[in-house]
Design a protein around this motif. Sequence first.
Motif, PDB file in Angstrom:
ATOM      1  N   GLY A 122       9.219 -11.732  -7.427  1.00 49.41           N
ATOM      2  CA  GLY A 122       7.799 -11.846  -7.134  1.00 49.41           C
ATOM      3  C   GLY A 122       6.959 -10.908  -7.985  1.00 49.41           C
ATOM      4  N   ALA A 123       7.468  -9.688  -8.182  1.00 45.83           N
ATOM      5  CA  ALA A 123       6.742  -8.726  -9.021  1.00 45.83           C
ATOM      6  C   ALA A 123       6.659  -9.220 -10.455  1.00 45.83           C
TER       7      ALA A 123
ATOM      8  N   HIS B  19       4.135 -12.084 -10.643  1.00 46.39           N
ATOM      9  CA  HIS B  19       2.764 -11.577 -10.532  1.00 46.39           C
ATOM     10  C   HIS B  19       2.319 -10.910 -11.836  1.00 46.39           C
TER      11      HIS B  19
ATOM     12  N   SER C 180      -0.753 -12.119 -14.038  1.00 48.38           N
ATOM     13  CA  SER C 180      -1.843 -11.153 -14.255  1.00 48.38           C
ATOM     14  C   SER C 180      -2.195 -11.049 -15.734  1.00 48.38           C
TER      15      SER C 180
ATOM     16  N   SER D 229      -0.431  -4.544 -11.257  1.00 47.15           N
ATOM     17  CA  SER D 229       0.738  -5.405 -11.433  1.00 47.15           C
ATOM     18  C   SER D 229       1.857  -4.690 -12.172  1.00 47.15           C
TER      19      SER D 229
ATOM     20  N   LEU E 103      -2.791 -16.182  -8.007  1.00 43.71           N
ATOM     21  CA  LEU E 103      -2.533 -14.743  -8.062  1.00 43.71           C
ATOM     22  C   LEU E 103      -2.772 -14.073  -6.712  1.00 43.71           C
TER      23      LEU E 103
ATOM     24  N   LEU F  89      -0.149 -15.896  -3.895  1.00 42.04           N
ATOM     25  CA  LEU F  89       1.292 -15.735  -4.102  1.00 42.04           C
ATOM     26  C   LEU F  89       1.890 -14.540  -3.365  1.00 42.04           C
ATOM     27  N   PRO F  90       1.311 -13.323  -3.462  1.00 44.71           N
ATOM     28  CA  PRO F  90       1.930 -12.190  -2.761  1.00 44.71           C
ATOM     29  C   PRO F  90       2.001 -12.376  -1.248  1.00 44.71           C
TER      30      PRO F  90
ATOM     31  N   LEU G 239       0.244  -5.707  -2.183  1.00 50.69           N
ATOM     32  CA  LEU G 239      -0.068  -6.229  -3.516  1.00 50.69           C
ATOM     33  C   LEU G 239      -1.140  -7.304  -3.438  1.00 50.69           C
ATOM     34  N   GLY G 240      -1.021  -8.215  -2.475  1.00 56.50           N
ATOM     35  CA  GLY G 240      -2.006  -9.276  -2.351  1.00 56.50           C
ATOM     36  C   GLY G 240      -3.389  -8.740  -2.057  1.00 56.50           C
TER      37      GLY G 240
ATOM     38  N   THR H 123      -4.790  -7.183  -5.182  1.00 58.08           N
ATOM     39  CA  THR H 123      -5.149  -8.237  -6.135  1.00 58.08           C
ATOM     40  C   THR H 123      -6.511  -8.826  -5.787  1.00 58.08           C
TER      41      THR H 123
ATOM     42  N   PHE I 285       4.457  -6.722  -0.371  1.00 61.52           N
ATOM     43  CA  PHE I 285       3.795  -7.913  -0.901  1.00 61.52           C
ATOM     44  C   PHE I 285       2.382  -8.062  -0.339  1.00 61.52           C
TER      45      PHE I 285
END
Length: 493
Positions: A33-34, A37, A41, A71, A6, A9-10, A118-119, A122, A115
Amino acid sequence: MLLAILVILPFVLGGTAFLCRTGPAGRGLLVAGAGAHLILSVAAVFGRAEALFGGILLLDALGGLFLLLTSILFAAAAVYAVGYLAHEHADERRDFQEGAFFSNAPQAVFIACLFFFLGSMTLVTATHHLGLLWAAIEATTLASAPLIYFHRHHRSLEAAWKYLVICSVGIALALVGNILLAAAGGSGAPDTESSLYLGDLLARAKTMNPMWFKAGFVFLMVGYGAKMGLAPMHTWLPDAHSESPSLVSALLSGALLNCAFLGILRAHQIGVAAGLADFCSPIFIGLGLFSMVTAAVFIIGQGDFKRILAYSSVEHMGILSLAMGLGGAAAFGGMLHAAAHSVTKAMLFLLAGNILAAFHTKSSHDARGVIRALPVTGVLWVAGFLAITGSPPFGIFLSELTILKAALDAGRFVLAAAYLGLLGLIFCGMAVPVLRMAQGPPTPHIAPGPRGEDALSVGPPLVLGGLTLLLGLYAPSFFSDLLTRAAALAAGM
């Protein structure tokens, strides 16, 4: 390994997106990708993913709630971004000069930064190491600053710099707070080593030095409070939210602010375990009320509809702070409020993007007759206004009512009256521009553009609107259980 995937990946997708020099490929990667994720999640949150690396990666209910919200919002923003990036409308067209910032592939950089953003978020939700959490919150700043600057004009440049400077000062103060927390946790015995693992700090809470903890908590509250948008540390927020692309504004308000809030809640957990809740609560309540007052002052008479939404975020961060200060049942209301605010505010910012693309203005005086020009957007705009101001039957009504009841049950009648009065004032302040925009014929001298409405522009806010309505009418048992467990952790119960 689910948590590791998780988090990683981003960043892998971000690097791949940067290499995609064709728009359709990058946009397809963003949506795929979204979606991946979001699936991971859900599996991690409700499948109780195992801890990794000695507890560095550990997802509890509190982090799981914010991970799930992040997410969901990212998935909605990704779908919206497909149409947004495909239609470079007149007022939002990007003018990348030769040799300027990543001029050869602006969309590739934009998607890559999304991305990376997002990472980073996360990682904030999935770590119990307060030092790594601090680094991840700083990474969210670095990843999102180019997104704020995407419009490439002097206002977006000013907003991006203000965001970087204020949040960097805040994160520096939070670093001092972490150092003080570690010192407080290592002061119980001569042979005790300092640690920034949440579990270690909770285990040592009863023996930690209270003065060191109090100093650390104040630094963390101010430092992370700047990133969260609590007044008076909120000054970056109106500019950044107003000047960002609308899908970025949705992520900033709906997801990023929660990450900073989580950093504060981790410190609060330690404070409650140390028996210092009475020290933390007045700070939460004072900053919460001050944020609501600040929002009310700036919303009334505000003509820029994106800045109205930005100041509304300051209000709702204040409500979250107030809920944590009250504790008990209000903590559950706070978790519900965090969820309802995230989806509702993201919905409104996406709708604001539709209005801006059609009318080429952020003025509520000029963007008139939205319901006639953009029927679906206009109806959702009014519904979103009712939802964000706490009208029934939406989720925020239920969360604000829960917080109010907790205040009354605790005998905090003056506080409850101030809370209700500020909510009413903000409702009136938002009603004037929102309803003025929705009603009547379109402004004669500003005709709506040709883009109109399509599934990509109205689908994501429609789904988010459905979620906030569902939160007010019925919360599935698995989600109620997640909220309950998250509230118990946040309140230190």
